[in-house]
Structures are given as C-alpha cells and as structure tokens.
Design a protein around this motif. Structure first.
Motif, PDB file in Angstrom:
ATOM      1  N   THR A  75     -80.259  80.403   6.287  1.00  0.00           N
ATOM      2  CA  THR A  75     -79.923  79.935   7.527  1.00  0.00           C
ATOM      3  C   THR A  75     -81.544  79.267   7.632  1.00  0.00           C
ATOM      4  O   THR A  75     -82.636  79.656   7.214  1.00  0.00           O
ATOM      5  CB  THR A  75     -79.946  80.764   8.893  1.00  0.00           C
ATOM      6  OG1 THR A  75     -81.120  81.848   8.776  1.00  0.00           O
ATOM      7  CG2 THR A  75     -78.573  81.216   8.668  1.00  0.00           C
ATOM      8  N   GLU A  88     -78.961  76.383  11.346  1.00  0.00           N
ATOM      9  CA  GLU A  88     -77.451  76.086  10.574  1.00  0.00           C
ATOM     10  C   GLU A  88     -77.544  76.786   9.279  1.00  0.00           C
ATOM     11  O   GLU A  88     -78.752  77.336   8.863  1.00  0.00           O
ATOM     12  CB  GLU A  88     -77.872  74.716  10.278  1.00  0.00           C
ATOM     13  CG  GLU A  88     -77.681  73.570  11.514  1.00  0.00           C
ATOM     14  CD  GLU A  88     -76.504  73.281  11.989  1.00  0.00           C
ATOM     15  OE1 GLU A  88     -75.379  74.048  11.726  1.00  0.00           O
ATOM     16  OE2 GLU A  88     -76.408  72.325  12.507  1.00  0.00           O
ATOM     17  N   GLU A  89     -76.423  77.100   8.760  1.00  0.00           N
ATOM     18  CA  GLU A  89     -76.309  77.689   7.395  1.00  0.00           C
ATOM     19  C   GLU A  89     -76.434  76.581   6.458  1.00  0.00           C
ATOM     20  O   GLU A  89     -75.674  75.527   6.198  1.00  0.00           O
ATOM     21  CB  GLU A  89     -74.900  78.139   7.294  1.00  0.00           C
ATOM     22  CG  GLU A  89     -74.919  78.894   5.724  1.00  0.00           C
ATOM     23  CD  GLU A  89     -73.504  79.691   5.706  1.00  0.00           C
ATOM     24  OE1 GLU A  89     -72.809  79.190   5.099  1.00  0.00           O
ATOM     25  OE2 GLU A  89     -73.655  80.923   5.935  1.00  0.00           O
ATOM     26  N   SER A 149     -87.162  77.914   7.450  1.00  0.00           N
ATOM     27  CA  SER A 149     -86.228  78.261   6.743  1.00  0.00           C
ATOM     28  C   SER A 149     -86.200  79.609   6.110  1.00  0.00           C
ATOM     29  O   SER A 149     -87.374  80.101   5.754  1.00  0.00           O
ATOM     30  CB  SER A 149     -85.847  77.228   5.872  1.00  0.00           C
ATOM     31  OG  SER A 149     -84.554  77.700   5.021  1.00  0.00           O
ATOM     32  N   GLU A 188     -77.546  75.435   2.222  1.00  0.00           N
ATOM     33  CA  GLU A 188     -77.583  75.616   0.644  1.00  0.00           C
ATOM     34  C   GLU A 188     -78.916  75.450   0.107  1.00  0.00           C
ATOM     35  O   GLU A 188     -79.358  74.434   0.048  1.00  0.00           O
ATOM     36  CB  GLU A 188     -76.395  74.935  -0.110  1.00  0.00           C
ATOM     37  CG  GLU A 188     -75.010  75.144   0.643  1.00  0.00           C
ATOM     38  CD  GLU A 188     -74.698  74.797   2.033  1.00  0.00           C
ATOM     39  OE1 GLU A 188     -74.954  73.472   2.097  1.00  0.00           O
ATOM     40  OE2 GLU A 188     -74.093  75.367   2.623  1.00  0.00           O
ATOM     41  N   SER A 215     -76.649  80.258  -0.003  1.00  0.00           N
ATOM     42  CA  SER A 215     -76.576  79.992   1.425  1.00  0.00           C
ATOM     43  C   SER A 215     -77.523  81.032   2.169  1.00  0.00           C
ATOM     44  O   SER A 215     -77.499  82.298   2.044  1.00  0.00           O
ATOM     45  CB  SER A 215     -75.156  80.349   2.303  1.00  0.00           C
ATOM     46  OG  SER A 215     -74.338  79.307   1.600  1.00  0.00           O
TER      47      SER A 215
END
Length: 339
Positions: free
Chosen positions: A8, A22-23, A143, A25, A6
């Motif tokens: 962000t 958002e977090e 990201s 994957e 995970s």
C-alpha cells in the motif's frame, strides 16, 4: 515476466487532490537497485511544491525523506545487502566526474537530481491498477515499499532513531550544510536564519557548530522559538510583533550594519530580499536554501558587494559528508552541545 508484489502507498492523483491509500504493485529490483521496506517517512516543503505546482506527473507517490530496510537487492549490488538500514538521497555522488573531483560542489553529473518521477533508466518500478506510477525525485517514501538505485542510498546504523534518520535524508542536513559547506561561517561571526522549520533548525545548528557568536532566528510562529534556542539561536524576531521588517529589526540589533551571513530557509518569496537586505554591505553573504518559487529580486542589494548563493542539499555530499552528520546524531552531539 516480472513478478509484481502488492503493497500500500499514499497515491496522489492530481494537484491539490487528497491522497488516497491504494494497493500498488512493486517490481523486484533490477541491476544496481534495491527494494526497501520503509520504516519512517517525513514531509518536506519540496513535496508540497511538487504536489501542487511542479510537473503534472500523476498518479504519483511523493516523499523523498525517509529511512528503511533493504528487503532485496538486484544484480551487481555489492555495498548493500538484505537487512541493511538506508536513507534515500535525492542527489548522488560518483566521485569521478569533474564536479565531484573538484571538491567545490555536490552537483554530480553522473547521478544528478531526477525530476521526471522515474528511475535513472527512465522507467518505473511502481504501478497501480496496471497504470504506471511516478515518484518524487529518486524515490517515493510514502509507500510501504519502494525501489531505489544504489547510487541514491546511504547506509546508516540501525540504532539511529528512525525519525532522526529520516530528517537527515534531507531537511535537517540541508539546513546544516548551508553554514557548514556553502557559507563556511567563520568563528565569531553573526548569522540570521529566516524560517525555523526543520531546515532552519539545521541551519542554526550548523552556524552554532561553525562558531557563530550570534544567531538571529526569524519566524512569525512564536512556538518555534524554544526549539530554535535549544539548537543555538541567541535572538528571535517575529516581524509581526515588532511592527517592522525582519531586515530592519536585524540591522537595529547589529548596530545598523546587518549580519555577516543569512540563510533563507522558508521558501517564502518576499523573504529572499529580506535575507539579503539583512546582511552587512561589502561582505555579507546570503544562502538561499528554502526558496522554491520564482522571486522578484532587488538587484541593487548585490551592487553593495553582497553575495547571494543558491544551494542544493546545503552543499552536502551524500557519501562523503552525510556519514559525519549520521555519526554526530548517533553520538548525540547536537543535544549535548545545545542542551
């Protein structure tokens, strides 16, 4: 079972919707892929176009300009290793297809620009809340981490300032390549550059490097004038202030003939016609660099034996040409030449 990690990212959930942190994957890299920890990312006009108008692929992580450090490598990766600094590219270069072997274009058939927001194998390495995430072109730089095919990664010296490296992955290089790789501007020729953002500044620097004797910059923002002059602009036109079209002003400045080369770097629809009109009849060439929308074009301009040429990434070949710009930046050639 693939282990997800995970991090962000700035996630876009729809056209014109604000981005949300958002977090997400991120999967480990698969064969011939690398996972990259981002250091710096830039905002390009192409990101805005995709965000609001092109291909409704959501949720999505935008951004294609950036620089990062390789965190891990997948099976079969031999040219890059953990700890290497890289910039992503939105086109690749196999060196083997008919286009690459021709030496006439940077459009590679094996590693083309990807517009479906997925990896080359048509899958994604990113997800949010269990939902697949799309990205921009070959990656999403907005990201903390991203996964990238090694076909779209170029190694850079870690000492290169991150902001400079990020702009070399698209904006500045795209503009620089217009005069250098596409137009092949001759020594002593004249040029006009429409739009003095990152791409336009690159076009000015490229035209100066090729030996253009006069470089006319066009923009409605006077604050861009000083920086453009720093990189080699000799004259500036603000159409609003002069009370006439840019092409009219440029013709007046060149004895009624127009310039040898013009570079449309703004993406503003009406300026493509202006850029062509500003060139000299019989041999003028216009390179469309920034136009990202459909345009209504006055074809009679081409009947005057003018040339209009499109370009992707300014004709820059990622593996053969980008190292040249990277080395120039490391050597501070741009600043030494235009200071």
């Amino acid at each position: 079972m693939i282990k997800l990690v995970s991090f962000t990212a700035a996630v876009c959930w729809g056209p014109d919707e604000p981005f949300k942190i958002e977090e997400i994957e991120v999967e480990p890299p698969r064969a011939l892929e690398i996972r990259v920890r981002m250091i710096c990312a830039s905002l390009c006009h192409s990101d805005i176009i995709v965000w609001v108008t092109v291909q409704p692929l959501y949720p999505r992580i935008l951004g294609h300009e950036g620089v990062g450090v390789v965190e891990s490598v997948g099976e079969g990766v031999i040219d890059l290793k953990q700890g290497d600094t890289i910039i992503p590219t939105f086109i690749g270069e196999c060196g083997e297809c008919i286009n690459c072997l021709s030496g006439k274009t940077n459009i590679c058939f094996k590693h083309p620009m990807l517009i479906d927001g997925l990896m080359p194998d048509k899958t994604s390495r990113l997800s949010v809340g269990g939902e697949k995430l799309y990205h921009m072109f070959t990656c999403g730089t907005w990201s903390e981490y991203m996964v990238l095919s090694v076909a779209y990664a170029v190694k850079v010296d870690a000492s290169l300032p991150p902001a400079h490296a990020s702009l070399l992955s698209c904006g500045f290089s795209t503009g620089y390549g217009g005069p250098w790789k596409e137009a092949k501007v001759e020594m002593g020729s004249t040029a006009a550059v429409f739009g003095l953002g990152g791409v336009g500044i690159g076009a000015i620097a490229g035209a100066k490097m090729m030996g253009a004797s006069r470089i006319i910059g066009v923009d409605i923002n006077n604050k861009k004038k000083e920086k453009a002059e720093f990189f080699g602009m000799t004259d500036f036109v603000n159409p609003i202030e002069v009370g006439k079209s840019a092409s009219e002003a440029i013709k007046e400045m060149t004895g009624g003939l127009g310039v040898d080369y013009s570079f449309e770097c703004s993406g503003v629809e009406v300026l493509l016609n202006e850029a062509v009109a500003a060139t000299v009849p019989g041999r003028g060439m216009t390179i469309s660099i920034g136009t990202g929308v459909d345009v209504s074009f006055k074809m009679f301009q081409l009947a005057m034996n003018k040339t209009l040429r499109g370009t992707l990434f300014g004709g820059i070949r990622p593996r053969l040409d980008l190292p040249t710009l990277i080395q120039k930046s490391l050597n501070k050639v741009f600043m030494q030449t235009y200071h």
